[in-house]
Design a protein around this motif. Structure first.
Motif, PDB file in Angstrom:
ATOM      1  N   LYS A  44       0.816  -1.216   0.000  1.00 29.79           N
ATOM      2  CA  LYS A  44       0.000   0.000   0.000  1.00 29.79           C
ATOM      3  C   LYS A  44       0.855   1.274   0.000  1.00 29.79           C
ATOM      4  O   LYS A  44       1.713   1.447   0.878  1.00 29.79           O
ATOM      5  CB  LYS A  44      -0.912   0.022   1.239  1.00 29.79           C
ATOM      6  CG  LYS A  44      -1.957  -1.084   1.281  1.00 29.79           C
ATOM      7  CD  LYS A  44      -2.868  -1.091   0.073  1.00 29.79           C
ATOM      8  CE  LYS A  44      -3.705   0.159  -0.063  1.00 29.79           C
ATOM      9  NZ  LYS A  44      -4.543   0.118  -1.301  1.00 29.79           N
ATOM     10  N   PRO A  45       0.596   2.155  -0.953  1.00 30.41           N
ATOM     11  CA  PRO A  45       1.334   3.430  -0.991  1.00 30.41           C
ATOM     12  C   PRO A  45       0.749   4.418  -0.007  1.00 30.41           C
ATOM     13  O   PRO A  45       0.004   5.319  -0.372  1.00 30.41           O
ATOM     14  CB  PRO A  45       1.115   3.898  -2.438  1.00 30.41           C
ATOM     15  CG  PRO A  45      -0.216   3.327  -2.818  1.00 30.41           C
ATOM     16  CD  PRO A  45      -0.397   2.058  -2.029  1.00 30.41           C
ATOM     17  N   ARG A  46       1.056   4.268   1.282  1.00 29.55           N
ATOM     18  CA  ARG A  46       0.420   5.104   2.315  1.00 29.55           C
ATOM     19  C   ARG A  46       1.164   6.418   2.523  1.00 29.55           C
ATOM     20  O   ARG A  46       2.372   6.521   2.285  1.00 29.55           O
ATOM     21  CB  ARG A  46       0.343   4.320   3.635  1.00 29.55           C
ATOM     22  CG  ARG A  46      -0.410   3.001   3.539  1.00 29.55           C
ATOM     23  CD  ARG A  46      -1.825   3.161   3.015  1.00 29.55           C
ATOM     24  NE  ARG A  46      -2.644   4.026   3.854  1.00 29.55           N
ATOM     25  CZ  ARG A  46      -3.184   3.652   5.009  1.00 29.55           C
ATOM     26  NH1 ARG A  46      -3.026   2.412   5.450  1.00 29.55           N
ATOM     27  NH2 ARG A  46      -3.890   4.496   5.735  1.00 29.55           N
ATOM     28  N   VAL A  76      -3.995  -6.704  -8.522  1.00 32.06           N
ATOM     29  CA  VAL A  76      -3.130  -6.181  -7.459  1.00 32.06           C
ATOM     30  C   VAL A  76      -2.473  -4.892  -7.965  1.00 32.06           C
ATOM     31  O   VAL A  76      -2.141  -4.798  -9.148  1.00 32.06           O
ATOM     32  CB  VAL A  76      -2.048  -7.254  -7.131  1.00 32.06           C
ATOM     33  CG1 VAL A  76      -0.887  -6.673  -6.334  1.00 32.06           C
ATOM     34  CG2 VAL A  76      -2.672  -8.441  -6.370  1.00 32.06           C
ATOM     35  N   GLU A  77      -2.264  -3.917  -7.063  1.00 32.33           N
ATOM     36  CA  GLU A  77      -1.553  -2.688  -7.475  1.00 32.33           C
ATOM     37  C   GLU A  77      -0.045  -2.931  -7.514  1.00 32.33           C
ATOM     38  O   GLU A  77       0.508  -3.538  -6.598  1.00 32.33           O
ATOM     39  CB  GLU A  77      -1.865  -1.532  -6.503  1.00 32.33           C
ATOM     40  CG  GLU A  77      -1.103  -0.255  -6.861  1.00 32.33           C
ATOM     41  CD  GLU A  77      -1.473   0.960  -6.017  1.00 32.33           C
ATOM     42  OE1 GLU A  77      -2.345   0.855  -5.136  1.00 32.33           O
ATOM     43  OE2 GLU A  77      -0.864   2.028  -6.256  1.00 32.33           O
ATOM     44  N   VAL A  78       0.584  -2.434  -8.576  1.00 30.14           N
ATOM     45  CA  VAL A  78       2.055  -2.522  -8.664  1.00 30.14           C
ATOM     46  C   VAL A  78       2.652  -1.118  -8.644  1.00 30.14           C
ATOM     47  O   VAL A  78       2.132  -0.211  -9.278  1.00 30.14           O
ATOM     48  CB  VAL A  78       2.528  -3.278  -9.921  1.00 30.14           C
ATOM     49  CG1 VAL A  78       2.183  -4.750  -9.823  1.00 30.14           C
ATOM     50  CG2 VAL A  78       1.921  -2.688 -11.208  1.00 30.14           C
ATOM     51  N   VAL A  95      -2.931  -6.263 -13.108  1.00 33.87           N
ATOM     52  CA  VAL A  95      -2.301  -5.337 -12.162  1.00 33.87           C
ATOM     53  C   VAL A  95      -2.827  -3.933 -12.460  1.00 33.87           C
ATOM     54  O   VAL A  95      -3.352  -3.684 -13.548  1.00 33.87           O
ATOM     55  CB  VAL A  95      -0.758  -5.335 -12.293  1.00 33.87           C
ATOM     56  CG1 VAL A  95      -0.185  -6.687 -11.910  1.00 33.87           C
ATOM     57  CG2 VAL A  95      -0.306  -4.932 -13.698  1.00 33.87           C
ATOM     58  N   TRP A  96      -2.739  -3.049 -11.447  1.00 36.24           N
ATOM     59  CA  TRP A  96      -3.090  -1.668 -11.760  1.00 36.24           C
ATOM     60  C   TRP A  96      -2.019  -0.699 -11.282  1.00 36.24           C
ATOM     61  O   TRP A  96      -1.315  -0.976 -10.318  1.00 36.24           O
ATOM     62  CB  TRP A  96      -4.471  -1.295 -11.236  1.00 36.24           C
ATOM     63  CG  TRP A  96      -4.606  -0.918  -9.794  1.00 36.24           C
ATOM     64  CD1 TRP A  96      -4.397   0.331  -9.256  1.00 36.24           C
ATOM     65  CD2 TRP A  96      -5.010  -1.760  -8.700  1.00 36.24           C
ATOM     66  NE1 TRP A  96      -4.651   0.304  -7.907  1.00 36.24           N
ATOM     67  CE2 TRP A  96      -5.030  -0.959  -7.539  1.00 36.24           C
ATOM     68  CE3 TRP A  96      -5.350  -3.107  -8.598  1.00 36.24           C
ATOM     69  CZ2 TRP A  96      -5.372  -1.469  -6.284  1.00 36.24           C
ATOM     70  CZ3 TRP A  96      -5.701  -3.623  -7.349  1.00 36.24           C
ATOM     71  CH2 TRP A  96      -5.705  -2.800  -6.216  1.00 36.24           C
ATOM     72  N   LEU A  97      -1.908   0.380 -12.022  1.00 34.92           N
ATOM     73  CA  LEU A  97      -1.030   1.477 -11.641  1.00 34.92           C
ATOM     74  C   LEU A  97      -1.900   2.497 -10.912  1.00 34.92           C
ATOM     75  O   LEU A  97      -2.911   2.955 -11.452  1.00 34.92           O
ATOM     76  CB  LEU A  97      -0.408   2.137 -12.888  1.00 34.92           C
ATOM     77  CG  LEU A  97       0.831   1.474 -13.489  1.00 34.92           C
ATOM     78  CD1 LEU A  97       0.514   0.084 -14.009  1.00 34.92           C
ATOM     79  CD2 LEU A  97       1.407   2.320 -14.603  1.00 34.92           C
ATOM     80  N   GLY A  98      -1.525   2.830  -9.707  1.00 30.06           N
ATOM     81  CA  GLY A  98      -2.330   3.738  -8.888  1.00 30.06           C
ATOM     82  C   GLY A  98      -2.075   5.197  -9.256  1.00 30.06           C
ATOM     83  O   GLY A  98      -1.178   5.519 -10.043  1.00 30.06           O
ATOM     84  N   ALA A  99      -2.895   6.070  -8.640  1.00 31.81           N
ATOM     85  CA  ALA A  99      -2.833   7.500  -8.957  1.00 31.81           C
ATOM     86  C   ALA A  99      -1.470   8.107  -8.625  1.00 31.81           C
ATOM     87  O   ALA A  99      -1.017   9.037  -9.279  1.00 31.81           O
ATOM     88  CB  ALA A  99      -3.925   8.231  -8.181  1.00 31.81           C
ATOM     89  N   ARG A 100      -0.809   7.560  -7.587  1.00 33.05           N
ATOM     90  CA  ARG A 100       0.500   8.088  -7.207  1.00 33.05           C
ATOM     91  C   ARG A 100       1.603   7.609  -8.133  1.00 33.05           C
ATOM     92  O   ARG A 100       2.714   8.126  -8.102  1.00 33.05           O
ATOM     93  CB  ARG A 100       0.837   7.704  -5.759  1.00 33.05           C
ATOM     94  CG  ARG A 100       0.037   8.456  -4.747  1.00 33.05           C
ATOM     95  CD  ARG A 100      -0.024   7.729  -3.416  1.00 33.05           C
ATOM     96  NE  ARG A 100      -1.125   8.272  -2.628  1.00 33.05           N
ATOM     97  CZ  ARG A 100      -2.402   7.931  -2.820  1.00 33.05           C
ATOM     98  NH1 ARG A 100      -2.726   7.053  -3.748  1.00 33.05           N
ATOM     99  NH2 ARG A 100      -3.342   8.475  -2.093  1.00 33.05           N
ATOM    100  N   CYS A 188     -15.116   3.346 -13.350  1.00 31.07           N
ATOM    101  CA  CYS A 188     -15.122   4.340 -12.273  1.00 31.07           C
ATOM    102  C   CYS A 188     -14.772   3.687 -10.932  1.00 31.07           C
ATOM    103  O   CYS A 188     -15.425   2.737 -10.517  1.00 31.07           O
ATOM    104  CB  CYS A 188     -16.526   4.949 -12.203  1.00 31.07           C
ATOM    105  SG  CYS A 188     -16.881   5.829 -10.685  1.00 31.07           S
ATOM    106  N   ASP A 189     -13.730   4.189 -10.290  1.00 35.13           N
ATOM    107  CA  ASP A 189     -13.415   3.759  -8.927  1.00 35.13           C
ATOM    108  C   ASP A 189     -14.276   4.618  -8.001  1.00 35.13           C
ATOM    109  O   ASP A 189     -13.901   5.733  -7.624  1.00 35.13           O
ATOM    110  CB  ASP A 189     -11.920   3.957  -8.675  1.00 35.13           C
ATOM    111  CG  ASP A 189     -11.519   3.692  -7.229  1.00 35.13           C
ATOM    112  OD1 ASP A 189     -12.405   3.605  -6.360  1.00 35.13           O
ATOM    113  OD2 ASP A 189     -10.298   3.589  -6.973  1.00 35.13           O
ATOM    114  N   ALA A 190     -15.464   4.095  -7.717  1.00 33.60           N
ATOM    115  CA  ALA A 190     -16.444   4.881  -6.953  1.00 33.60           C
ATOM    116  C   ALA A 190     -15.976   5.080  -5.512  1.00 33.60           C
ATOM    117  O   ALA A 190     -16.321   6.077  -4.875  1.00 33.60           O
ATOM    118  CB  ALA A 190     -17.801   4.186  -6.980  1.00 33.60           C
TER     119      ALA A 190
HETATM  120  C1  PEP Z   1      -6.257   1.853  -4.123  1.00 28.97           C
HETATM  121  O1  PEP Z   1      -6.909   1.491  -5.109  1.00 28.97           O
HETATM  122  O2  PEP Z   1      -6.298   1.282  -3.038  1.00 28.97           O
HETATM  123  C2  PEP Z   1      -5.459   3.096  -4.210  1.00 28.97           C
HETATM  124  C3  PEP Z   1      -4.346   3.269  -3.549  1.00 28.97           C
HETATM  125  O3  PEP Z   1      -6.042   3.987  -5.002  1.00 28.97           O
HETATM  126  P1  PEP Z   1      -5.523   5.332  -5.687  1.00 28.97           P
HETATM  127  O4  PEP Z   1      -4.268   5.016  -6.421  1.00 28.97           O
HETATM  128  O5  PEP Z   1      -6.662   5.646  -6.605  1.00 28.97           O
HETATM  129  O6  PEP Z   1      -5.359   6.361  -4.612  1.00 28.97           O
END
Ligand code: PEP
Ligand code: MN
Length: 345
Positions: A44-46, A76-78, A95-100, A188-190
């Motif tokens: 998680k990119p916290r 899974v996010e990479v 896989v998904w690339l997140g907003a960050r 859409c990521d609601a």
């Molecule tokens: C997520 O999907 O948990 C996430 C970190 O989302 P985002 O990249 O949209 O902030």
């Protein structure tokens, strides 16, 4: 809601424990929710290093069991090339690339290089800032790595206004993306748009009216105890209720969906026209100052004829547009003279 079923990604924000993953998946399956991908953030990119950072690599064991038991493809996010390798090694489907990540072309390129030669489905979220070009750049990098299945995820944009959502949807941006890439599904990521469970349903509704093609909705067996994004995660039961309400809506015809998209486009053109007109007025003011300083006449007919000529060249084959432009130019000319003479100020 279009001719085919909406895509659905459900599952917790973060993989927290074997039990949490199994319970969430089991409840989704028991409710017969049509999950296209079961999501879970392994890393998680916290914001802060003390925040919960995800289970890490050990999450792959329960995810594999879920994939086998419920036949849910897993996503899974990479955030770096090593994550891609781990996902391939563990037979992750998408896989998904997140907003960050999408904000950083260098990281996106490194991830794209790692994706080369894999058969992963790749989802690309919009960058945190409302920058369509940056989103497109990330998609192009993934596309050039030879990835065939790409999905764009709209999750809204960071803002400091007083709108009630966590992120500002700015729907015209995903709509513009869809126009640029008609063959890439935009969903859409609601959850990340809404930021709170009470707004998820209305965000889902809006996404339908703007013609988006599915949803990512964070789903947790016990949201109150979630280690991240607790406020925005729904239970599988709550998800079923939202989906049922949406399904029972009278379906929007393709025509009205198209209308919505065109209206968005017209409104974005109007904004540009208004901005350009204002800019033009300001430039005219500068001309006026120069003329006054140098004792020159306000109206210079040869100059105005050139302006008219420019407009008429563009409209040469359309008599209706031409007569409109003539009226418009009269108004514009009058305004410019008034500004230059200082009348009415
Ligand atoms: C997520 O999907 O948990 C996430 C970190 O989302 P985002 O990249 O949209 O902030
Ligand atoms: Mn989340």
């Amino acid at each position: 809601m279009g001719s085919h079923r909406q895509l659905l990604i459900a599952g917790p924000c973060a993989a927290e424990s074997d039990e949490q993953l199994h319970r969430t998946a089991a409840e989704l399956a028991a409710l017969q929710i049509p999950v296209d991908y079961f999501r879970a953030g392994v890393w998680k990119p916290r914001t802060h290093p003390d925040d919960f950072l995800g289970m890490g690599d050990v999450a792959f064991a329960p995810l594999k069991e879920i994939r086998e038991k419920y036949l849910f493809p897993i996503c899974v996010e990479v955030l770096n090339p090593r994550h891609v390798e781990k996902c391939v090694e563990n037979h992750i489907d998408a896989v998904w690339l997140g907003a960050r990540t999408t904000v950083n072309p260098f990281t996106v390129q490194e991830i794209a290089n790692a994706l080369q030669g894999t058969s992963l489905t790749v989802m690309v979220k919009n960058p945190i800032a409302p920058d369509l070009k940056l989103w497109m750049g990330a998609i192009d990098r993934v596309q050039r790595a030879g990835i065939k299945n790409i999905i764009a995820i709209h999750r809204g944009f960071a803002h400091d206004t007083d709108i009630k959502y966590r992120n500002n949807p700015l729907w015209k941006i995903p709509i513009a993306l869809k126009m640029e890439y008609p063959h890439i599904p935009v969903i859409c990521d609601a959850s990340h748009t809404a930021g709170a469970t009470q707004y998820i349903e209305e965000v889902v509704q809006s996404s339908c009216s703007y013609g988006l093609e599915g949803w990512m909705i964070e789903t947790h067996c016990n949201p109150q105890s979630a280690l991240c994004d607790a406020k925005q995660q729904v239970t599988p039961k709550e998800l079923a209720v939202i989906l049922e309400k949406i399904a029972n809506q009278p379906p929007l015809s393709d025509v009205s969906k198209q209308l919505e998209m065109l209206r968005e486009r017209v409104s974005s053109i109007d904004q540009q026209v208004a901005k350009l007109l204002l800019e033009r007025m300001k430039a005219v003011d500068e001309i006026a100052n120069l003329k006054i300083e140098n004792n020159m006449p306000v109206v210079q007919h040869d100059q105005w004829q050139k302006v008219q000529q420019r407009y008429l060249e563009i409209s040469e084959n359309d008599p209706h547009f031409q007569s409109f432009i003539k009226l418009f130019l009269e108004l514009l000319h009058q305004q410019s003279i008034e500004r230059q003479r200082g009348d009415g100020y």
